[in-house]
Enzyme design. Structure first.
Site, PDB file in Angstrom:
ATOM      1  CG  MET A   1      -9.549   3.885  -0.559  1.00 62.97           C
ATOM      2  SD  MET A   1     -10.521   2.451  -1.517  1.00 62.97           S
ATOM      3  CE  MET A   1      -9.229   1.353  -1.497  1.00 62.97           C
TER       4      MET A   1
ATOM      5  CG  HIS B   1       0.028   2.385   5.459  1.00 65.06           C
ATOM      6  ND1 HIS B   1       0.791   2.986   4.593  1.00 65.06           N
ATOM      7  CD2 HIS B   1      -0.941   1.818   4.823  1.00 65.06           C
ATOM      8  CE1 HIS B   1       0.423   2.793   3.279  1.00 65.06           C
ATOM      9  NE2 HIS B   1      -0.859   2.115   3.509  1.00 65.06           N
TER      10      HIS B   1
ATOM     11  CG  HIS C   1      -2.116   6.272   3.339  1.00 67.94           C
ATOM     12  ND1 HIS C   1      -2.332   5.100   4.397  1.00 67.94           N
ATOM     13  CD2 HIS C   1      -2.837   5.961   2.290  1.00 67.94           C
ATOM     14  CE1 HIS C   1      -3.170   4.417   3.656  1.00 67.94           C
ATOM     15  NE2 HIS C   1      -3.341   5.007   2.452  1.00 67.94           N
TER      16      HIS C   1
ATOM     17  N   GLY D   1       0.845   7.695  -4.683  1.00 66.28           N
ATOM     18  CA  GLY D   1       1.728   6.783  -4.696  1.00 66.28           C
ATOM     19  C   GLY D   1       2.256   5.903  -5.686  1.00 66.28           C
TER      20      GLY D   1
ATOM     21  CE  LYS E   1       1.428  -1.660  -2.190  1.00 65.41           C
ATOM     22  NZ  LYS E   1      -0.170  -1.591  -2.457  1.00 65.41           N
TER      23      LYS E   1
ATOM     24  CB  SER F   1      -0.521  -2.344   1.649  1.00 62.61           C
ATOM     25  OG  SER F   1      -1.904  -2.729   1.181  1.00 62.61           O
TER      26      SER F   1
ATOM     27  NE  ARG G   1      -7.086  -4.884  -0.723  1.00 57.61           N
ATOM     28  CZ  ARG G   1      -7.131  -3.791  -1.499  1.00 57.61           C
ATOM     29  NH1 ARG G   1      -5.989  -3.160  -1.629  1.00 57.61           N
ATOM     30  NH2 ARG G   1      -8.425  -3.549  -2.170  1.00 57.61           N
TER      31      ARG G   1
HETATM   32  P1  AMP Z   1      -5.158   3.781  -0.485  1.00 61.79           P
HETATM   33  O1  AMP Z   1      -5.418   4.313   0.665  1.00 61.79           O
HETATM   34  O2  AMP Z   1      -4.634   2.599  -0.592  1.00 61.79           O
HETATM   35  O3  AMP Z   1      -6.128   4.237  -1.850  1.00 61.79           O
HETATM   36  O4  AMP Z   1      -3.922   4.810  -0.993  1.00 61.79           O
HETATM   37  C1  AMP Z   1      -4.223   6.020  -1.217  1.00 61.79           C
HETATM   38  C2  AMP Z   1      -2.591   6.875  -1.581  1.00 61.79           C
HETATM   39  O5  AMP Z   1      -1.612   6.415  -0.925  1.00 61.79           O
HETATM   40  C3  AMP Z   1      -2.331   6.230  -3.175  1.00 61.79           C
HETATM   41  O6  AMP Z   1      -2.093   7.058  -3.580  1.00 61.79           O
HETATM   42  C4  AMP Z   1      -1.483   5.037  -2.933  1.00 61.79           C
HETATM   43  O7  AMP Z   1      -0.589   4.780  -3.755  1.00 61.79           O
HETATM   44  C5  AMP Z   1      -0.771   5.741  -1.749  1.00 61.79           C
HETATM   45  N1  AMP Z   1       0.106   4.614  -0.919  1.00 61.79           N
HETATM   46  C6  AMP Z   1      -0.396   3.524  -0.495  1.00 61.79           C
HETATM   47  N2  AMP Z   1       0.484   2.681  -0.199  1.00 61.79           N
HETATM   48  C7  AMP Z   1       1.727   3.548  -0.365  1.00 61.79           C
HETATM   49  C8  AMP Z   1       3.102   3.128   0.029  1.00 61.79           C
HETATM   50  N3  AMP Z   1       3.317   2.076   0.693  1.00 61.79           N
HETATM   51  N4  AMP Z   1       4.070   3.997  -0.264  1.00 61.79           N
HETATM   52  C9  AMP Z   1       3.607   5.266  -1.181  1.00 61.79           C
HETATM   53  N5  AMP Z   1       2.366   5.453  -1.131  1.00 61.79           N
HETATM   54  C10 AMP Z   1       1.311   4.883  -0.763  1.00 61.79           C
END
Ligand code: AMP
Length: 280
Positions: A33, A37, A40, A151, A153, A189, A191
């Site tokens: 999304m 960081h 990702h 992830g 996470k 994160s 966030r």
């Molecule tokens: P998001 O942008 O939050 O939807 O995350 C996109 C992908 O990155 C998802 O598969 C998350 O699980 C992964 N992700 C987010 N934060 C982390 C983290 N700290 N370590 C590893 N993977 C992460």
């Protein structure tokens, strides 16, 4: 430094996909999304190592937000995301519009998530996983990747992605990647950008409580470990939503320690909702 290519329509994506297939080049996929960081980046780098090309989607999916303020305040910065990826070889960004990703009559038929979808995030964020399944279904169908990277996470999300991949018969291999943390233990994160200086310190309670519970394994009962954990929240710096020790396969709560379990937590730090987990 190679500049990352940005694809903005599903039509252009399909053309890109066809070209790779014609040249027998493999494609790894990292759905995100945005507000990228190092967490990702770790997924993206793994995909770059394991595939000829890597597609990173950046799309803040309104369907998976059960809280309109969270959606509105979700950080968005496509320009710096692209900058972060510049220099990565054979990395392509897909940044679709909502209308493009969710065309009318997109053929999506919701699936039953069962017990895994009802606990933890599923219990506290009604409709969240239904939204995740819809977007990942539409993305997987469009991208038709050889491998997709997620992830740990978001451990429950990963379990649900595996379910949907089987359910819809996608030929994409799901690869789980470890959680990337700040040196102090805070899970990275998007966030976190919304946390103030003091809140960043307060948020460390999350990893401290997870590590404390792991240290109590086989020392006290699970019930007692959860009671001791409550002390971490007595200061009121964090407001706990859930803290549960669950089976890593079924995500159902455990009454007794096993060889492997996962402790999952969701807590509010100021107005920011954070999740984390530890497998031990
Ligand atoms: P998001 O942008 O939050 O939807 O995350 C996109 C992908 O990155 C998802 O598969 C998350 O699980 C992964 N992700 C987010 N934060 C982390 C983290 N700290 N370590 C590893 N993977 C992460």
């Amino acid at each position: 430094m190679p500049k990352v290519m940005v694809i903005q329509t599903s039509q252009a994506l399909q053309q890109f996909r066809e070209k790779l297939k014609d040249a027998s080049l493999s494609l790894g996929f990292v759905p995100t999304m945005g507000a990228l960081h190092q967490g990702h980046v770790s997924l993206i780098e793994k995909s770059c190592q394991e595939n000829d090309f890597t597609l990173v989607s950046i799309f803040v999916n309104p369907k998976q937000f059960n809280n309109s303020e969270d959606l509105q305040k979700y950080p968005r910065d496509l320009k710096s995301d692209i900058q972060l990826l510049n220099g990565l070889k054979n990395c392509v960004v897909f940044a679709p519009t909502e209308a493009d990703l969710y065309p009318e009559n997109d053929g999506f038929i919701p699936m039953e998530l069962g017990d895994i979808g009802r606990v933890l995030e599923g219990a506290f964020r009604p409709g969240h996983f239904e939204g995740v399944v819809h977007v990942v279904h539409n993305l997987f169908r469009l991208v038709s990747a050889d491998r997709a990277y997620f992830g740990q996470k978001d451990f429950q999300q990963l379990a649900i992605i595996r379910l949907l991949t089987n359910h819809f018969g996608f030929q994409t291999e799901i690869i789980a990647c470890p959680t990337v943390r700040e040196p102090n233990g805070l899970a990275m994160s998007s966030r976190n950008m919304r946390l103030g200086e003091q809140e960043r310190k307060d948020a460390l309670i999350i990893i401290h409580v997870l590590r404390k519970i792991a240290s109590l394994k086989n020392q006290v009962s699970i019930k007692e470990a959860l009671v001791q954990a409550q002390a971490f929240f007595s200061s009121g710096k964090l407001s706990l939503e859930y803290l549960a020790i669950v089976d890593p396969e079924t995500l159902q709560e455990l009454n007794e320690w096993k060889e492997n379990q996962i402790c999952c937590i969701a807590a509010h730090c100021g107005s920011v909702r954070l999740i984390d987990n530890l497998l031990f």
